[in-house]
Design a protein around this motif. Structure first.
Motif, PDB file in Angstrom:
ATOM      1  N   VAL A 145       0.842  -1.199   0.000  1.00  0.00           N
ATOM      2  CA  VAL A 145       0.000   0.000   0.000  1.00  0.00           C
ATOM      3  C   VAL A 145       0.878   1.252   0.000  1.00  0.00           C
ATOM      4  O   VAL A 145       0.596   2.225  -0.708  1.00  0.00           O
ATOM      5  CB  VAL A 145      -0.942  -0.005   1.223  1.00  0.00           C
ATOM      6  N   ILE A 146       1.954   1.235   0.770  1.00  0.00           N
ATOM      7  CA  ILE A 146       2.883   2.367   0.814  1.00  0.00           C
ATOM      8  C   ILE A 146       3.517   2.597  -0.558  1.00  0.00           C
ATOM      9  O   ILE A 146       3.607   3.732  -1.034  1.00  0.00           O
ATOM     10  CB  ILE A 146       3.967   2.114   1.885  1.00  0.00           C
ATOM     11  N   GLY A 147       3.955   1.513  -1.205  1.00  0.00           N
ATOM     12  CA  GLY A 147       4.539   1.644  -2.539  1.00  0.00           C
ATOM     13  C   GLY A 147       3.554   2.220  -3.536  1.00  0.00           C
ATOM     14  O   GLY A 147       3.912   3.083  -4.355  1.00  0.00           O
ATOM     15  N   ALA A 148       2.298   1.770  -3.467  1.00  0.00           N
ATOM     16  CA  ALA A 148       1.271   2.279  -4.375  1.00  0.00           C
ATOM     17  C   ALA A 148       0.982   3.753  -4.107  1.00  0.00           C
ATOM     18  O   ALA A 148       0.856   4.563  -5.041  1.00  0.00           O
ATOM     19  CB  ALA A 148      -0.005   1.454  -4.220  1.00  0.00           C
ATOM     20  N   TYR A 149       0.865   4.117  -2.842  1.00  0.00           N
ATOM     21  CA  TYR A 149       0.580   5.512  -2.482  1.00  0.00           C
ATOM     22  C   TYR A 149       1.692   6.432  -2.961  1.00  0.00           C
ATOM     23  O   TYR A 149       1.438   7.524  -3.474  1.00  0.00           O
ATOM     24  CB  TYR A 149       0.412   5.624  -0.970  1.00  0.00           C
ATOM     25  N   LEU A 150       2.919   5.987  -2.817  1.00  0.00           N
ATOM     26  CA  LEU A 150       4.065   6.796  -3.237  1.00  0.00           C
ATOM     27  C   LEU A 150       4.048   7.035  -4.741  1.00  0.00           C
ATOM     28  O   LEU A 150       4.379   8.130  -5.210  1.00  0.00           O
ATOM     29  CB  LEU A 150       5.360   6.103  -2.822  1.00  0.00           C
ATOM     30  N   VAL A 151       3.648   6.041  -5.509  1.00  0.00           N
ATOM     31  CA  VAL A 151       3.572   6.193  -6.964  1.00  0.00           C
ATOM     32  C   VAL A 151       2.410   7.105  -7.361  1.00  0.00           C
ATOM     33  O   VAL A 151       2.528   7.909  -8.290  1.00  0.00           O
ATOM     34  CB  VAL A 151       3.427   4.816  -7.639  1.00  0.00           C
ATOM     35  N   LEU A 152       1.294   7.006  -6.649  1.00  0.00           N
ATOM     36  CA  LEU A 152       0.104   7.761  -7.016  1.00  0.00           C
ATOM     37  C   LEU A 152       0.103   9.194  -6.495  1.00  0.00           C
ATOM     38  O   LEU A 152      -0.294  10.124  -7.194  1.00  0.00           O
ATOM     39  CB  LEU A 152      -1.144   7.041  -6.492  1.00  0.00           C
ATOM     40  N   TYR A 153       0.531   9.374  -5.235  1.00  0.00           N
ATOM     41  CA  TYR A 153       0.351  10.669  -4.576  1.00  0.00           C
ATOM     42  C   TYR A 153       1.630  11.151  -3.888  1.00  0.00           C
ATOM     43  O   TYR A 153       1.645  11.400  -2.685  1.00  0.00           O
ATOM     44  CB  TYR A 153      -0.773  10.572  -3.537  1.00  0.00           C
ATOM     45  N   PRO A 154       2.714  11.313  -4.613  1.00  0.00           N
ATOM     46  CA  PRO A 154       3.987  11.654  -3.956  1.00  0.00           C
ATOM     47  C   PRO A 154       4.001  13.035  -3.314  1.00  0.00           C
ATOM     48  O   PRO A 154       4.783  13.277  -2.389  1.00  0.00           O
ATOM     49  CB  PRO A 154       5.005  11.562  -5.094  1.00  0.00           C
ATOM     50  N   ARG A 155       3.150  13.955  -3.790  1.00  0.00           N
ATOM     51  CA  ARG A 155       3.225  15.333  -3.295  1.00  0.00           C
ATOM     52  C   ARG A 155       2.124  15.686  -2.295  1.00  0.00           C
ATOM     53  O   ARG A 155       2.054  16.832  -1.833  1.00  0.00           O
ATOM     54  CB  ARG A 155       3.196  16.303  -4.475  1.00  0.00           C
ATOM     55  N   VAL A 156       1.266  14.724  -1.974  1.00  0.00           N
ATOM     56  CA  VAL A 156       0.209  14.986  -1.002  1.00  0.00           C
ATOM     57  C   VAL A 156       0.818  15.222   0.374  1.00  0.00           C
ATOM     58  O   VAL A 156       1.771  14.545   0.766  1.00  0.00           O
ATOM     59  CB  VAL A 156      -0.780  13.793  -0.957  1.00  0.00           C
ATOM     60  N   ARG A 157       0.275  16.181   1.125  1.00  0.00           N
ATOM     61  CA  ARG A 157       0.788  16.459   2.464  1.00  0.00           C
ATOM     62  C   ARG A 157       0.349  15.381   3.449  1.00  0.00           C
ATOM     63  O   ARG A 157      -0.821  15.009   3.487  1.00  0.00           O
ATOM     64  CB  ARG A 157       0.311  17.826   2.951  1.00  0.00           C
ATOM     65  N   VAL A 158       1.286  14.886   4.221  1.00  0.00           N
ATOM     66  CA  VAL A 158       1.020  13.907   5.272  1.00  0.00           C
ATOM     67  C   VAL A 158       1.428  14.533   6.601  1.00  0.00           C
ATOM     68  O   VAL A 158       2.545  15.040   6.736  1.00  0.00           O
ATOM     69  CB  VAL A 158       1.801  12.600   5.027  1.00  0.00           C
ATOM     70  N   PHE A 159       0.524  14.508   7.552  1.00  0.00           N
ATOM     71  CA  PHE A 159       0.811  15.066   8.869  1.00  0.00           C
ATOM     72  C   PHE A 159       1.359  13.964   9.766  1.00  0.00           C
ATOM     73  O   PHE A 159       0.751  12.910   9.924  1.00  0.00           O
ATOM     74  CB  PHE A 159      -0.456  15.676   9.457  1.00  0.00           C
ATOM     75  N   VAL A 160       2.522  14.217  10.326  1.00  0.00           N
ATOM     76  CA  VAL A 160       3.234  13.189  11.082  1.00  0.00           C
ATOM     77  C   VAL A 160       3.673  13.739  12.429  1.00  0.00           C
ATOM     78  O   VAL A 160       3.722  14.954  12.649  1.00  0.00           O
ATOM     79  CB  VAL A 160       4.485  12.697  10.315  1.00  0.00           C
ATOM     80  N   LEU A 161       3.998  12.812  13.334  1.00  0.00           N
ATOM     81  CA  LEU A 161       4.715  13.168  14.547  1.00  0.00           C
ATOM     82  C   LEU A 161       6.195  12.962  14.265  1.00  0.00           C
ATOM     83  O   LEU A 161       6.635  11.844  13.988  1.00  0.00           O
ATOM     84  CB  LEU A 161       4.268  12.292  15.722  1.00  0.00           C
ATOM     85  N   ASN A 162       6.941  14.030  14.279  1.00  0.00           N
ATOM     86  CA  ASN A 162       8.371  13.976  14.006  1.00  0.00           C
ATOM     87  C   ASN A 162       9.116  13.615  15.280  1.00  0.00           C
ATOM     88  O   ASN A 162       8.922  14.232  16.323  1.00  0.00           O
ATOM     89  CB  ASN A 162       8.818  15.342  13.478  1.00  0.00           C
ATOM     90  N   ARG A 163       9.973  12.601  15.210  1.00  0.00           N
ATOM     91  CA  ARG A 163      10.723  12.162  16.391  1.00  0.00           C
ATOM     92  C   ARG A 163      12.233  12.234  16.169  1.00  0.00           C
ATOM     93  O   ARG A 163      12.983  11.472  16.748  1.00  0.00           O
ATOM     94  CB  ARG A 163      10.311  10.730  16.756  1.00  0.00           C
ATOM     95  N   LEU A 164      12.667  13.140  15.306  1.00  0.00           N
ATOM     96  CA  LEU A 164      14.104  13.238  15.036  1.00  0.00           C
ATOM     97  C   LEU A 164      14.864  13.770  16.249  1.00  0.00           C
ATOM     98  O   LEU A 164      15.867  13.202  16.667  1.00  0.00           O
ATOM     99  CB  LEU A 164      14.342  14.151  13.830  1.00  0.00           C
TER     100      LEU A 164
END
Length: 226
Positions: A145-164
């Motif tokens: 699913v991740i691979g498919a999403y990356l091919v279809l919607y690479p520029r869509v904004r995803v809201f994440v919790l950043n833990r760097l």
């Protein structure tokens, strides 16, 4: 590194992603049935329905005589090792699966998900032909699913919790979030990780999803975000 919370991608072709929610529900239900039997029940479920390479190849008899040796290639993706394993996979499926179902349609998405799980399991099998350890988890199918999403919607904004450094919400393009996840899988493979995680199954799932999405998507849905 990044824990996805939700995306800004709205569904456009279906009214409700019931297949994705159904996969979430079935997987959670199976895990609840596993843990209801206690540690012994969890172990027995992994041995009986997990994908054990030496059983799938026929080198060793399966633990259940009534179950075909190759059944584990499908059933393994509905089992999980613990709550963290389950919740991590289900979070990624919740955030990204509805849009992939929208891009494919209900039936094709179901076939796509199961096929990605099978192919990721076979990638693990190919590199671990003599392993007696059961492979469990939806990680390979979710990686598809991740691979498919990356091919279809690479520029869509995803809201994440950043833990760097410190944990705080952050909006990033999908290519950055999912690219970081894929990069982590490749890093652990390169480092020869022996921590019990099936990294090659993840990579196999991503590759399968990225390739199969071109065949399974609707004709009017462009790749690479158009």
């Amino acid at each position: 590194m990044f824990l996805p919370l939700y995306d800004s991608n709205k569904i456009a072709h279906i009214e409700f992603p019931f297949v994705n929610y159904g996969l979430l529900g079935v997987t959670v239900l199976v895990f609840l049935l596993q843990v209801a039997g206690g540690p012994e029940g969890l172990y027995q479920a992994h041995i009986t329905y997990g994908m054990i390479p030496v059983v799938v190849t026929g080198s060793v008899d399966g633990p259940a005589a009534w179950l075909p040796d190759q059944t584990g290639v499908v059933t393994y993706m509905f089992l999980h090792a613990d709550w963290l394993h389950l919740l991590t996979n289900m979070l990624f499926l919740w955030v990204f699966g509805d849009n992939v179902e929208d891009a494919m349609g209900h039936f094709r998405y179901l076939v796509f998900y199961l096929l990605c799980g099978v192919l990721s399991g076979l990638a693990h099998l190919w590199l671990n032909l003599e392993s007696y350890g059961p492979l469990v988890g939806a990680s390979g199918a979710v990686a598809g699913v991740i691979g498919a999403y990356l091919v279809l919607y690479p520029r869509v904004r995803v809201f994440v919790l950043n833990r760097l450094i410190i944990t705080f919400p952050l909006a990033l393009p999908a290519w950055a979030v999912l690219g970081a996840w894929i990069g982590m899988q490749l890093f652990y493979v390169a480092m020869g990780g022996e921590d019990g995680v099936a990294w090659w199954a993840h990579i196999g799932g991503v590759a399968a999803g990225a390739l199969l999405v071109v065949v399974f998507k609707r004709r009017e849905v462009p790749v690479w975000g158009g």
